[in-house]
Design a protein around this motif. Structure first.
Motif, PDB file in Angstrom:
ATOM      1  N   ASP A   1      22.955  43.046  19.124  1.00 60.62           N
ATOM      2  CA  ASP A   1      23.888  41.927  18.999  1.00 60.62           C
ATOM      3  C   ASP A   1      23.643  41.033  20.212  1.00 60.62           C
ATOM      4  O   ASP A   1      24.070  41.343  21.327  1.00 60.62           O
ATOM      5  CB  ASP A   1      25.321  42.449  18.979  1.00 60.62           C
ATOM      6  CG  ASP A   1      26.359  41.329  18.877  1.00 60.62           C
ATOM      7  OD1 ASP A   1      26.026  40.161  19.164  1.00 60.62           O
ATOM      8  OD2 ASP A   1      27.516  41.635  18.551  1.00 60.62           O
ATOM      9  N   TRP A   2      22.971  39.912  20.005  1.00 61.22           N
ATOM     10  CA  TRP A   2      22.553  39.088  21.141  1.00 61.22           C
ATOM     11  C   TRP A   2      23.726  38.369  21.789  1.00 61.22           C
ATOM     12  O   TRP A   2      23.659  38.013  22.964  1.00 61.22           O
ATOM     13  CB  TRP A   2      21.459  38.118  20.700  1.00 61.22           C
ATOM     14  CG  TRP A   2      20.184  38.883  20.486  1.00 61.22           C
ATOM     15  CD1 TRP A   2      19.622  39.249  19.307  1.00 61.22           C
ATOM     16  CD2 TRP A   2      19.351  39.432  21.509  1.00 61.22           C
ATOM     17  NE1 TRP A   2      18.486  39.985  19.517  1.00 61.22           N
ATOM     18  CE2 TRP A   2      18.287  40.113  20.859  1.00 61.22           C
ATOM     19  CE3 TRP A   2      19.393  39.418  22.906  1.00 61.22           C
ATOM     20  CZ2 TRP A   2      17.283  40.770  21.564  1.00 61.22           C
ATOM     21  CZ3 TRP A   2      18.395  40.069  23.615  1.00 61.22           C
ATOM     22  CH2 TRP A   2      17.362  40.739  22.949  1.00 61.22           C
ATOM     23  N   GLN A   3      24.821  38.200  21.063  1.00 61.13           N
ATOM     24  CA  GLN A   3      26.015  37.646  21.702  1.00 61.13           C
ATOM     25  C   GLN A   3      26.588  38.655  22.696  1.00 61.13           C
ATOM     26  O   GLN A   3      27.051  38.275  23.778  1.00 61.13           O
ATOM     27  CB  GLN A   3      27.063  37.286  20.650  1.00 61.13           C
ATOM     28  CG  GLN A   3      28.292  36.595  21.233  1.00 61.13           C
ATOM     29  CD  GLN A   3      27.945  35.324  21.980  1.00 61.13           C
ATOM     30  OE1 GLN A   3      27.295  34.424  21.433  1.00 61.13           O
ATOM     31  NE2 GLN A   3      28.336  35.232  23.262  1.00 61.13           N
TER      32      GLN A   3
ATOM     33  N   GLU B   1      12.449  36.785  16.156  1.00 57.37           N
ATOM     34  CA  GLU B   1      13.781  36.244  16.415  1.00 57.37           C
ATOM     35  C   GLU B   1      14.452  36.961  17.590  1.00 57.37           C
ATOM     36  O   GLU B   1      15.134  36.328  18.403  1.00 57.37           O
ATOM     37  CB  GLU B   1      14.644  36.348  15.156  1.00 57.37           C
ATOM     38  CG  GLU B   1      16.039  35.779  15.302  1.00 57.37           C
ATOM     39  CD  GLU B   1      16.066  34.297  15.680  1.00 57.37           C
ATOM     40  OE1 GLU B   1      17.040  33.880  16.335  1.00 57.37           O
ATOM     41  OE2 GLU B   1      15.114  33.561  15.330  1.00 57.37           O
ATOM     42  N   ASP B   2      14.258  38.275  17.688  1.00 56.89           N
ATOM     43  CA  ASP B   2      14.806  39.018  18.823  1.00 56.89           C
ATOM     44  C   ASP B   2      14.264  38.474  20.145  1.00 56.89           C
ATOM     45  O   ASP B   2      15.012  38.251  21.099  1.00 56.89           O
ATOM     46  CB  ASP B   2      14.450  40.509  18.714  1.00 56.89           C
ATOM     47  CG  ASP B   2      15.274  41.245  17.686  1.00 56.89           C
ATOM     48  OD1 ASP B   2      16.487  40.982  17.597  1.00 56.89           O
ATOM     49  OD2 ASP B   2      14.713  42.096  16.971  1.00 56.89           O
TER      50      ASP B   2
ATOM     51  N   GLN C   1      15.701  35.065  20.987  1.00 53.24           N
ATOM     52  CA  GLN C   1      17.078  35.185  21.497  1.00 53.24           C
ATOM     53  C   GLN C   1      17.057  35.658  22.951  1.00 53.24           C
ATOM     54  O   GLN C   1      17.811  35.158  23.798  1.00 53.24           O
ATOM     55  CB  GLN C   1      17.855  36.181  20.641  1.00 53.24           C
ATOM     56  CG  GLN C   1      18.065  35.724  19.202  1.00 53.24           C
ATOM     57  CD  GLN C   1      19.379  34.983  19.014  1.00 53.24           C
ATOM     58  OE1 GLN C   1      19.959  34.479  19.973  1.00 53.24           O
ATOM     59  NE2 GLN C   1      19.840  34.899  17.788  1.00 53.24           N
ATOM     60  N   LEU C   2      16.210  36.630  23.240  1.00 58.36           N
ATOM     61  CA  LEU C   2      16.071  37.118  24.617  1.00 58.36           C
ATOM     62  C   LEU C   2      15.607  35.991  25.532  1.00 58.36           C
ATOM     63  O   LEU C   2      16.152  35.798  26.627  1.00 58.36           O
ATOM     64  CB  LEU C   2      15.072  38.274  24.654  1.00 58.36           C
ATOM     65  CG  LEU C   2      14.696  38.799  26.043  1.00 58.36           C
ATOM     66  CD1 LEU C   2      15.899  39.418  26.739  1.00 58.36           C
ATOM     67  CD2 LEU C   2      13.550  39.802  25.943  1.00 58.36           C
ATOM     68  N   GLN C   3      14.617  35.248  25.086  1.00 61.23           N
ATOM     69  CA  GLN C   3      14.085  34.152  25.880  1.00 61.23           C
ATOM     70  C   GLN C   3      15.167  33.135  26.232  1.00 61.23           C
ATOM     71  O   GLN C   3      15.252  32.664  27.376  1.00 61.23           O
ATOM     72  CB  GLN C   3      12.948  33.456  25.113  1.00 61.23           C
ATOM     73  CG  GLN C   3      12.366  32.253  25.822  1.00 61.23           C
ATOM     74  CD  GLN C   3      11.168  31.686  25.070  1.00 61.23           C
ATOM     75  OE1 GLN C   3      10.040  31.826  25.488  1.00 61.23           O
ATOM     76  NE2 GLN C   3      11.423  31.037  23.932  1.00 61.23           N
ATOM     77  N   GLN C   4      16.001  32.806  25.271  1.00 60.04           N
ATOM     78  CA  GLN C   4      17.066  31.830  25.504  1.00 60.04           C
ATOM     79  C   GLN C   4      18.010  32.296  26.615  1.00 60.04           C
ATOM     80  O   GLN C   4      18.377  31.518  27.510  1.00 60.04           O
ATOM     81  CB  GLN C   4      17.840  31.600  24.206  1.00 60.04           C
ATOM     82  CG  GLN C   4      18.946  30.565  24.324  1.00 60.04           C
ATOM     83  CD  GLN C   4      19.645  30.322  22.987  1.00 60.04           C
ATOM     84  OE1 GLN C   4      19.123  30.658  21.929  1.00 60.04           O
ATOM     85  NE2 GLN C   4      20.824  29.743  23.039  1.00 60.04           N
ATOM     86  N   ILE C   5      18.398  33.570  26.566  1.00 54.09           N
ATOM     87  CA  ILE C   5      19.303  34.122  27.577  1.00 54.09           C
ATOM     88  C   ILE C   5      18.635  34.155  28.943  1.00 54.09           C
ATOM     89  O   ILE C   5      19.226  33.781  29.966  1.00 54.09           O
ATOM     90  CB  ILE C   5      19.771  35.529  27.160  1.00 54.09           C
ATOM     91  CG1 ILE C   5      20.650  35.446  25.916  1.00 54.09           C
ATOM     92  CG2 ILE C   5      20.513  36.224  28.311  1.00 54.09           C
ATOM     93  CD1 ILE C   5      20.957  36.789  25.276  1.00 54.09           C
TER      94      ILE C   5
ATOM     95  N   TRP D   1      10.910  45.155  17.615  1.00 56.54           N
ATOM     96  CA  TRP D   1      11.680  43.917  17.670  1.00 56.54           C
ATOM     97  C   TRP D   1      10.956  42.795  16.925  1.00 56.54           C
ATOM     98  O   TRP D   1       9.726  42.725  16.900  1.00 56.54           O
ATOM     99  CB  TRP D   1      11.937  43.515  19.118  1.00 56.54           C
ATOM    100  CG  TRP D   1      13.058  44.292  19.755  1.00 56.54           C
ATOM    101  CD1 TRP D   1      13.651  45.428  19.262  1.00 56.54           C
ATOM    102  CD2 TRP D   1      13.726  43.983  20.981  1.00 56.54           C
ATOM    103  NE1 TRP D   1      14.640  45.846  20.110  1.00 56.54           N
ATOM    104  CE2 TRP D   1      14.712  44.990  21.176  1.00 56.54           C
ATOM    105  CE3 TRP D   1      13.586  42.982  21.929  1.00 56.54           C
ATOM    106  CZ2 TRP D   1      15.546  44.999  22.283  1.00 56.54           C
ATOM    107  CZ3 TRP D   1      14.424  42.995  23.034  1.00 56.54           C
ATOM    108  CH2 TRP D   1      15.395  43.994  23.207  1.00 56.54           C
TER     109      TRP D   1
ATOM    110  N   ALA E   1      24.499  38.357  25.807  1.00 55.11           N
ATOM    111  CA  ALA E   1      24.885  37.168  26.577  1.00 55.11           C
ATOM    112  C   ALA E   1      26.195  37.386  27.309  1.00 55.11           C
ATOM    113  O   ALA E   1      26.364  36.959  28.464  1.00 55.11           O
ATOM    114  CB  ALA E   1      24.983  35.959  25.641  1.00 55.11           C
TER     115      ALA E   1
END
Length: 386
Positions: free
Chosen positions: A153-155, A184-185, A188-192, A181, A158
């Protein structure tokens, strides 16, 4: 007086005991059980590779290797990343040969973590992450993932980031989750990571053990993520030679420079003749493609062999492990059930619960299928009778 002084010594790792792998392997040996617990092959290393080590020794490759590793071997690694991922990596400034993946993990954490820093890990987690972080005064923030899918759960990730967070450790493909993974995983990790200016330790030791035509999503494939990442790999997993303890780390130039400051004070350099041998052996890129097919046959042998058993199998997308759920057999805790398998049935598996800080009972055991066919067939026969 000296003994009293030692007894009063303030341990840096007071909770650290013998790890679950050593414990279960010792019990397997004691009870002469089939050892499908610890992750090592029981089949021989390719004789060609052994001959190459012997040849290197006879040709006087027996003194210190360069601190970052043999140039030819680092070039071989760079060639692989060009071929597989269409990524250019500087073999001189971005690749360091290490004394196995565990030393690479230790050195990465030593490079980054100061007292009070927070490190996010995903559980079930390989057992060396937490104690190494704690050794350097860091605080582990664990995110527990649940069987059978171990979805992130990437939220939640975060939400776990604070102003003390410095590092996120990932293991892809995952041991013991056996998951791979997705793109998309990683996005999402990259964004965080970029948003909070964090570092990533990407443990990718099973990158070539991915099945069913899935594709490995390395951290180096994502430009912004790569700029923050230490990618760690293992020749032991790649070449079936876990006892040789050779691996490597890939990181951007500035991060590699800092990594090597610690590396040279830790081991300085690693086994010279084995570096020569591996560099010569990996001149044929076909080996990488054949490895996943070789291991997938073993995985499929176990899956087919246990299809009519009372164990429920979780799909293994990567690594050389498979997870078995025994809820149809027993409601015992994982360690109790695993001990009974060793003592009464003669086969050793690893309980999943010890891979969590707060033991999470999911009636699930890990099986290693990196074994000879006859070993697997004997184990299948036993497990079908449970």
């Amino acid at each position: 007086m000296a003994a009293q002084h030692i007894n009063e010594w303030n341990s840096k790792l007071p909770q650290q005991g013998v790890n679950i792998f050593s414990k279960m392997s010792a019990l397997a040996q004691k009870h002469q059980a089939i050892n499908l617990a610890q992750g090592f092959p029981d089949f021989p290393v390719d004789p060609k590779l052994v001959d190459l080590v012997t040849s290197a020794m006879h040709h006087q490759a027996n003194q210190y290797a360069p601190m970052p590793g043999l140039s030819l071997l680092r070039e071989r690694i760079a060639e692989k990343y060009r071929s597989f991922y269409q990524i250019n990596i500087d073999p001189e400034k971005e690749i360091t040969i290490t004394n196995g993946a565990t030393q690479a993990i230790f050195t990465t954490i030593a490079t980054l973590i100061h007292p009070g820093d927070e490190v996010i890990i995903f559980e079930p987690a390989y057992d060396c992450y937490r104690p190494t972080v704690e050794l350097f005064g860091g605080k582990v923030v664990e995110i527990a993932l649940a069987a059978p899918h171990f979805a992130v759960d990437w939220q939640e990730v975060a939400d776990c980031v604070t102003d003390r967070t410095r590092l996120i450790i990932i293991n892809n493909p995952g041991n013991p989750s056996c998951t791979v993974w997705t793109k998309e995983d990683l996005l999402q990790l990259q964004q965080i990571v970029v948003q909070h200016e964090l570092f990533v330790l990407s443990d990718e030791v099973y990158e070539h053990l991915i099945y069913d035509e899935k594709q490995h999503q390395s951290a180096v494939l994502f430009e912004d993520l790569r700029a923050h990442s230490f990618v760690i790999a293992s020749f032991g997993k790649l070449l079936h030679c876990t006892g040789w303890k050779l691996g490597y780390t890939i990181a951007p130039v500035a991060l590699t420079a800092e990594f090597r400051k610690v590396h040279q004070q830790n081991v300085f350099s690693v086994n010279t003749p084995m570096q020569h041998a591996i560099a010569a052996y990996l001149d044929d890129p076909n080996y990488y493609h054949e490895l996943s097919l070789f291991m997938q046959k073993k995985r499929d042998l176990v899956i087919a062999g246990l299809a009519s058993s009372r164990f429920e199998m979780t799909p293994s997308s990567g690594t050389y492990f498979l997870l078995l759920n025994y809820k149809a057999i027993s409601d015992q805790p994982e360690m109790t059930f695993a001990l009974e398998l060793i003592e009464k049935q003669g086969v050793a598996l690893i309980p999943l619960a010890p891979f969590y800080q707060n033991a999470k009972e999911q009636q699930t055991l890990r099986l290693c299928f990196a074994k000879k066919e006859e070993t697997l067939l004997r184990a299948i026969q036993i497990l079908n009778a449970v």
